[in-house]
Design a protein around this motif. Sequence first.
Motif, PDB file in Angstrom:
ATOM      1  N   TYR A 269       0.852  -1.188   0.000  1.00 49.46           N
ATOM      2  CA  TYR A 269       0.000   0.000   0.000  1.00 49.46           C
ATOM      3  C   TYR A 269       0.894   1.246   0.000  1.00 49.46           C
TER       4      TYR A 269
ATOM      5  N   PHE B 222      -6.911  -0.941   7.483  1.00 48.84           N
ATOM      6  CA  PHE B 222      -7.460  -1.926   6.538  1.00 48.84           C
ATOM      7  C   PHE B 222      -8.309  -2.926   7.328  1.00 48.84           C
TER       8      PHE B 222
ATOM      9  N   GLN C  77     -11.016  -0.239   3.298  1.00 46.35           N
ATOM     10  CA  GLN C  77     -10.262   0.708   4.130  1.00 46.35           C
ATOM     11  C   GLN C  77     -11.205   1.542   4.985  1.00 46.35           C
TER      12      GLN C  77
ATOM     13  N   ALA D   6      -5.475   4.664   0.842  1.00 47.98           N
ATOM     14  CA  ALA D   6      -4.198   4.146   0.352  1.00 47.98           C
ATOM     15  C   ALA D   6      -4.385   3.497  -1.003  1.00 47.98           C
ATOM     16  N   GLU D   7      -3.345   3.549  -1.789  1.00 46.87           N
ATOM     17  CA  GLU D   7      -3.317   2.832  -3.056  1.00 46.87           C
ATOM     18  C   GLU D   7      -2.746   1.446  -2.789  1.00 46.87           C
ATOM     19  N   VAL D   8      -3.524   0.408  -3.115  1.00 44.29           N
ATOM     20  CA  VAL D   8      -3.163  -0.968  -2.772  1.00 44.29           C
ATOM     21  C   VAL D   8      -2.779  -1.718  -4.044  1.00 44.29           C
TER      22      VAL D   8
END
Length: 335
Positions: free
Chosen positions: A203, A266, A306, A312-314
């Motif tokens: 992430y 998360f 999330q 967040a970029e996962v």
Amino acid sequence: MKKIIIILAGVMSLASCSIKREIKKDTKAHDPEISAPTFGMVIKPIAADLKVESVKQSVTYTADLKLPLSELKNNAMELFLTTHKCDYIVDPIFSRVSTIENSQLTEIKITISGFPATYTKFYQLDSLPKSVLQYTALPVKRVEYTNSIVSEIKGKSFGMEFFAGVQPMFFGAQVDYAKNIDGMHYYASFEQYADPGTISFDYIVGTPKGEVKDKTFDQSTFSIGVFKEKTFSPRFKIRGFGGLNYSSITFIGKETGSNTQLKTSFTGASSFGLRVGSAADYQLFGGISLVGRVYANLDLSNSIDQDGINTAEVSNITFKDDRLLNISLGLRFNF
């Protein structure tokens, strides 16, 4: 008081006049057994000439299901004799068709075909001709038999299954419906898994980058699709099925990552894909079957749930478990 006694007597007389009527018809004909020797008598043999038609005839008898099955063939023979006005059937062949609707026997049809024959002359003999003695000495004896049985299955089908599996451990239930038993079945299935494995992913929020490794979770799956059955015996059948599958994953404890300043946690994951599999069905009794199932959930799209101020970029979502192949055993109830 006398009026009351008279009225009661009248009611009792009417009640005693009620009638229960039952009509039963029994027919027995062409019985070759003669037990005269038991009376100390010996009867001369009787021979008869038959006029046999050259064209084979047939009739179809629709059975009364309240009658014993052992009587149905005799009733079919009686219908043949009365329809074609004959005394005997030469070379009779029987064919029976049974119809089952919603697991219930609803109709039996027996078709009998043969050559109608009538007696033309009778002889009482002192001795049997040599040709008759030779025929009776032949080792091959022709007997009556049913040469084919065809089962036609009609009606709607509704089923329920309850099953459990190990590695991973899970339990589930399924309902299915078909407009025709021999047609396509539509199903909806639910499974609940206990600790099926772990998940790992990367992430990033802004510049900081982190990873979550081997996060444990619980999982629920929902699937809808179709299946088709193939029958190998009255008790055993197999089916193949396929459909869409959705998995809802809940992390065991929130995961905040290695940087608490991200203000992001998360909570779980979601997975969407396909389900393919097969099942073996063995009927125990009635509408209850023992079912063994094996299927695979093929993930096409995964996402991480999330909860927080930032998002967040996962990437690199990877499952480390036995989620692909699922084997279970359970019971099926057919209605």
